[in-house]
Scaffold this motif. Structure first.
Motif, mmCIF file in Angstrom:
data_model
loop_
_atom_site.group_PDB
_atom_site.id
_atom_site.type_symbol
_atom_site.label_atom_id
_atom_site.label_comp_id
_atom_site.label_asym_id
_atom_site.label_seq_id
_atom_site.Cartn_x
_atom_site.Cartn_y
_atom_site.Cartn_z
ATOM 1 N N VAL A 1 -4.074 4.032 -18.469
ATOM 2 C CA VAL A 1 -3.646 2.639 -18.375
ATOM 3 C C VAL A 1 -4.469 1.944 -17.305
ATOM 4 O O VAL A 1 -4.856 2.544 -16.297
ATOM 5 C CB VAL A 1 -2.137 2.543 -18.053
ATOM 6 C CG1 VAL A 1 -1.812 3.225 -16.732
ATOM 7 C CG2 VAL A 1 -1.679 1.091 -18.003
ATOM 8 N N VAL A 2 -4.768 0.665 -17.535
ATOM 9 C CA VAL A 2 -5.511 -0.146 -16.574
ATOM 10 C C VAL A 2 -4.853 -1.520 -16.477
ATOM 11 O O VAL A 2 -4.226 -1.984 -17.430
ATOM 12 C CB VAL A 2 -6.995 -0.322 -16.974
ATOM 13 C CG1 VAL A 2 -7.695 1.027 -17.072
ATOM 14 C CG2 VAL A 2 -7.118 -1.097 -18.285
ATOM 15 N N PRO A 3 -4.982 -2.184 -15.344
ATOM 16 C CA PRO A 3 -4.499 -3.571 -15.249
ATOM 17 C C PRO A 3 -5.430 -4.491 -16.007
ATOM 18 O O PRO A 3 -6.609 -4.166 -16.214
ATOM 19 C CB PRO A 3 -4.529 -3.840 -13.745
ATOM 20 C CG PRO A 3 -5.582 -2.930 -13.217
ATOM 21 C CD PRO A 3 -5.514 -1.694 -14.059
ATOM 22 N N ARG A 4 -4.955 -5.651 -16.381
ATOM 23 C CA ARG A 4 -5.713 -6.534 -17.268
ATOM 24 C C ARG A 4 -7.021 -7.043 -16.655
ATOM 25 O O ARG A 4 -7.963 -7.371 -17.373
ATOM 26 C CB ARG A 4 -4.871 -7.742 -17.657
ATOM 27 C CG ARG A 4 -4.532 -8.679 -16.493
ATOM 28 C CD ARG A 4 -3.882 -9.944 -16.964
ATOM 29 N NE ARG A 4 -3.523 -10.829 -15.849
ATOM 30 C CZ ARG A 4 -2.969 -12.021 -16.010
ATOM 31 N NH1 ARG A 4 -2.718 -12.453 -17.222
ATOM 32 N NH2 ARG A 4 -2.670 -12.747 -14.958
ATOM 33 N N GLY A 5 -7.113 -7.096 -15.323
ATOM 34 C CA GLY A 5 -8.303 -7.667 -14.697
ATOM 35 C C GLY A 5 -9.361 -6.663 -14.306
ATOM 36 O O GLY A 5 -10.382 -7.034 -13.715
ATOM 37 N N LEU A 6 -9.159 -5.389 -14.624
ATOM 38 C CA LEU A 6 -10.144 -4.381 -14.253
ATOM 39 C C LEU A 6 -11.426 -4.575 -15.048
ATOM 40 O O LEU A 6 -11.393 -4.892 -16.237
ATOM 41 C CB LEU A 6 -9.587 -2.980 -14.507
ATOM 42 C CG LEU A 6 -10.374 -1.837 -13.849
ATOM 43 C CD1 LEU A 6 -10.096 -1.810 -12.348
ATOM 44 C CD2 LEU A 6 -10.026 -0.497 -14.472
ATOM 45 N N ASP A 7 -12.558 -4.404 -14.392
ATOM 46 C CA ASP A 7 -13.859 -4.543 -15.041
ATOM 47 C C ASP A 7 -13.965 -3.568 -16.222
ATOM 48 O O ASP A 7 -13.916 -2.350 -16.039
ATOM 49 C CB ASP A 7 -14.963 -4.250 -14.018
ATOM 50 C CG ASP A 7 -16.356 -4.584 -14.537
ATOM 51 O OD1 ASP A 7 -16.564 -4.579 -15.768
ATOM 52 O OD2 ASP A 7 -17.246 -4.836 -13.700
ATOM 53 N N VAL B 1 -3.888 -1.437 -21.795
ATOM 54 C CA VAL B 1 -3.937 -2.522 -20.812
ATOM 55 C C VAL B 1 -2.531 -3.018 -20.534
ATOM 56 O O VAL B 1 -1.778 -3.360 -21.460
ATOM 57 C CB VAL B 1 -4.817 -3.686 -21.311
ATOM 58 C CG1 VAL B 1 -4.810 -4.819 -20.285
ATOM 59 C CG2 VAL B 1 -6.244 -3.206 -21.565
ATOM 60 N N ASP B 2 -2.183 -3.048 -19.259
ATOM 61 C CA ASP B 2 -0.886 -3.567 -18.839
ATOM 62 C C ASP B 2 -1.097 -4.974 -18.303
ATOM 63 O O ASP B 2 -1.896 -5.187 -17.388
ATOM 64 C CB ASP B 2 -0.297 -2.670 -17.748
ATOM 65 C CG ASP B 2 1.116 -3.067 -17.369
ATOM 66 O OD1 ASP B 2 2.063 -2.561 -17.999
ATOM 67 O OD2 ASP B 2 1.264 -3.884 -16.429
ATOM 68 N N ALA B 3 -0.391 -5.940 -18.879
ATOM 69 C CA ALA B 3 -0.589 -7.338 -18.497
ATOM 70 C C ALA B 3 0.753 -8.065 -18.513
ATOM 71 O O ALA B 3 1.708 -7.626 -19.187
ATOM 72 C CB ALA B 3 -1.557 -8.019 -19.461
ATOM 73 N N PRO B 4 0.869 -9.160 -17.782
ATOM 74 C CA PRO B 4 2.102 -9.951 -17.800
ATOM 75 C C PRO B 4 2.465 -10.353 -19.231
ATOM 76 O O PRO B 4 1.626 -10.864 -19.972
ATOM 77 C CB PRO B 4 1.752 -11.177 -16.956
ATOM 78 C CG PRO B 4 0.702 -10.682 -16.011
ATOM 79 C CD PRO B 4 -0.112 -9.710 -16.825
ATOM 80 N N LEU C 1 -2.833 -2.104 -2.362
ATOM 81 C CA LEU C 1 -2.881 -2.823 -3.633
ATOM 82 C C LEU C 1 -2.026 -4.077 -3.482
ATOM 83 O O LEU C 1 -0.966 -4.036 -2.843
ATOM 84 C CB LEU C 1 -2.341 -1.954 -4.772
ATOM 85 C CG LEU C 1 -2.891 -0.526 -4.883
ATOM 86 C CD1 LEU C 1 -2.280 0.175 -6.093
ATOM 87 C CD2 LEU C 1 -4.396 -0.534 -4.983
ATOM 88 N N ASP C 2 -2.473 -5.181 -4.072
ATOM 89 C CA ASP C 2 -1.769 -6.449 -3.851
ATOM 90 C C ASP C 2 -1.201 -7.094 -5.120
ATOM 91 O O ASP C 2 -0.823 -8.262 -5.100
ATOM 92 C CB ASP C 2 -2.687 -7.442 -3.145
ATOM 93 C CG ASP C 2 -3.920 -7.804 -3.974
ATOM 94 O OD1 ASP C 2 -4.079 -7.255 -5.090
ATOM 95 O OD2 ASP C 2 -4.723 -8.627 -3.505
ATOM 96 N N GLY C 3 -1.133 -6.339 -6.205
ATOM 97 C CA GLY C 3 -0.563 -6.898 -7.424
ATOM 98 C C GLY C 3 -1.465 -7.870 -8.143
ATOM 99 O O GLY C 3 -1.041 -8.530 -9.099
ATOM 100 N N ARG D 1 0.457 -4.339 -11.567
ATOM 101 C CA ARG D 1 1.807 -4.254 -10.994
ATOM 102 C C ARG D 1 2.057 -2.838 -10.470
ATOM 103 O O ARG D 1 1.419 -1.873 -10.875
ATOM 104 C CB ARG D 1 2.863 -4.675 -12.021
ATOM 105 C CG ARG D 1 2.942 -3.808 -13.265
ATOM 106 C CD ARG D 1 3.848 -4.428 -14.306
ATOM 107 N NE ARG D 1 3.870 -3.616 -15.525
ATOM 108 C CZ ARG D 1 4.894 -2.849 -15.878
ATOM 109 N NH1 ARG D 1 5.986 -2.783 -15.124
ATOM 110 N NH2 ARG D 1 4.845 -2.142 -17.000
ATOM 111 N N ARG D 2 2.992 -2.755 -9.564
ATOM 112 C CA ARG D 2 3.227 -1.512 -8.834
ATOM 113 C C ARG D 2 3.571 -0.339 -9.758
ATOM 114 O O ARG D 2 3.146 0.798 -9.525
ATOM 115 C CB ARG D 2 4.345 -1.734 -7.812
ATOM 116 C CG ARG D 2 4.639 -0.548 -6.936
ATOM 117 C CD ARG D 2 5.636 -0.921 -5.850
ATOM 118 N NE ARG D 2 5.030 -1.840 -4.899
ATOM 119 C CZ ARG D 2 5.691 -2.845 -4.328
ATOM 120 N NH1 ARG D 2 6.949 -3.081 -4.646
ATOM 121 N NH2 ARG D 2 5.087 -3.614 -3.441
#
Length: 230
Positions: A100-106, A119-122, A153-155, A161-162
């Protein structure tokens, strides 16, 4: 505790609560000096302020080496990469079928990985069960503190997200050399106090009453940190 000592402590606390950032002191009411000490609470606060470091002394490779030393001491695995971490990331997560990766990862950082990338995104958050089924998580970081071996990490879109960094058993975290600071005050100055901050010092671990160390209880069992130059 004597009355003098008690009044000295309370005076120092009151003085500290009246100070503002940058060493400025703001007091709405005078503080009574401690009896028999010959010093005022203001003098005590000034002395404390003068010994408080806002900037560290390590720079360059010395700063990076200090962070690596602290991370290794916390049992994190540390790697170095120049410009493009994709090859290193692929090696680290190559044994997982899905991450899993956050949506903004390169996206280019995952180009060497042949498995599934979730992808984990809002609005499209993965469930806890989905996260538990991932082999690992790959994120960036906001800042790293060399003296304490702490990654923050700052979210943000790159950090996510955490929950995504707590449930999977393996966390691969990219730390840019430009985001490494020496001491905690330097890190705090860079961070948004309103952001959901997560401070990571090594993989999750705890010890029982017999000091038997168990890893992976409260978060990832394995932490791989990639120090990214450039």
């Amino acid at each position: 505790m004597t009355d003098n000592a008690r009044e000295e402590i309370l005076a120092r606390i009151g003085e500290a609560l009246g100070r503002r950032g940058g060493g400025e002191y703001v007091s709405s009411s005078p503080v009574t000096p401690a009896r028999g000490t010959g010093s005022t609470a203001n003098a005590a606060a000034t002395a404390a302020e003068s010994g408080y470091h806002h900037e560290g002394t390590h720079t360059g490779e010395g700063l990076i080496d200090l962070l690596i030393d602290r991370l290794v001491d916390y049992k994190a695995n540390v790697h170095r990469a120049d410009g493009d971490p994709s090859e290193t990331i692929a090696e680290l997560i190559g044994g997982h079928s899905s991450v899993v990766v956050p949506r903004g990862l390169d996206e280019t950082w995952l180009r060497g990985f042949s498995g599934e990338v979730r992808v984990d995104a809002p609005g499209e958050e993965l469930s806890v069960d989905d996260l538990d089924g991932q082999g690992g998580v790959v994120t960036a970081s906001a800042v790293a503190i060399a003296q304490t071996g702490t990654i923050v990490l700052d979210g943000s879109d790159e950090c996510g997200r955490r929950a995504i960094t707590l449930v999977p058993d393996h966390h691969v975290c990219i730390v840019r050399t430009g985001d490494i600071v020496d001491i905690v005050p330097e890190a705090i100055a860079r961070l948004d106090a309103h952001a959901p901050l997560t401070f990571i010092s090594g993989p999750s671990a705890t010890s029982d009453i017999e000091l038997s160390r168990v890893e992976g209880v409260h978060g990832p069992r394995t932490l791989d940190v990639i120090i990214l130059n450039g």
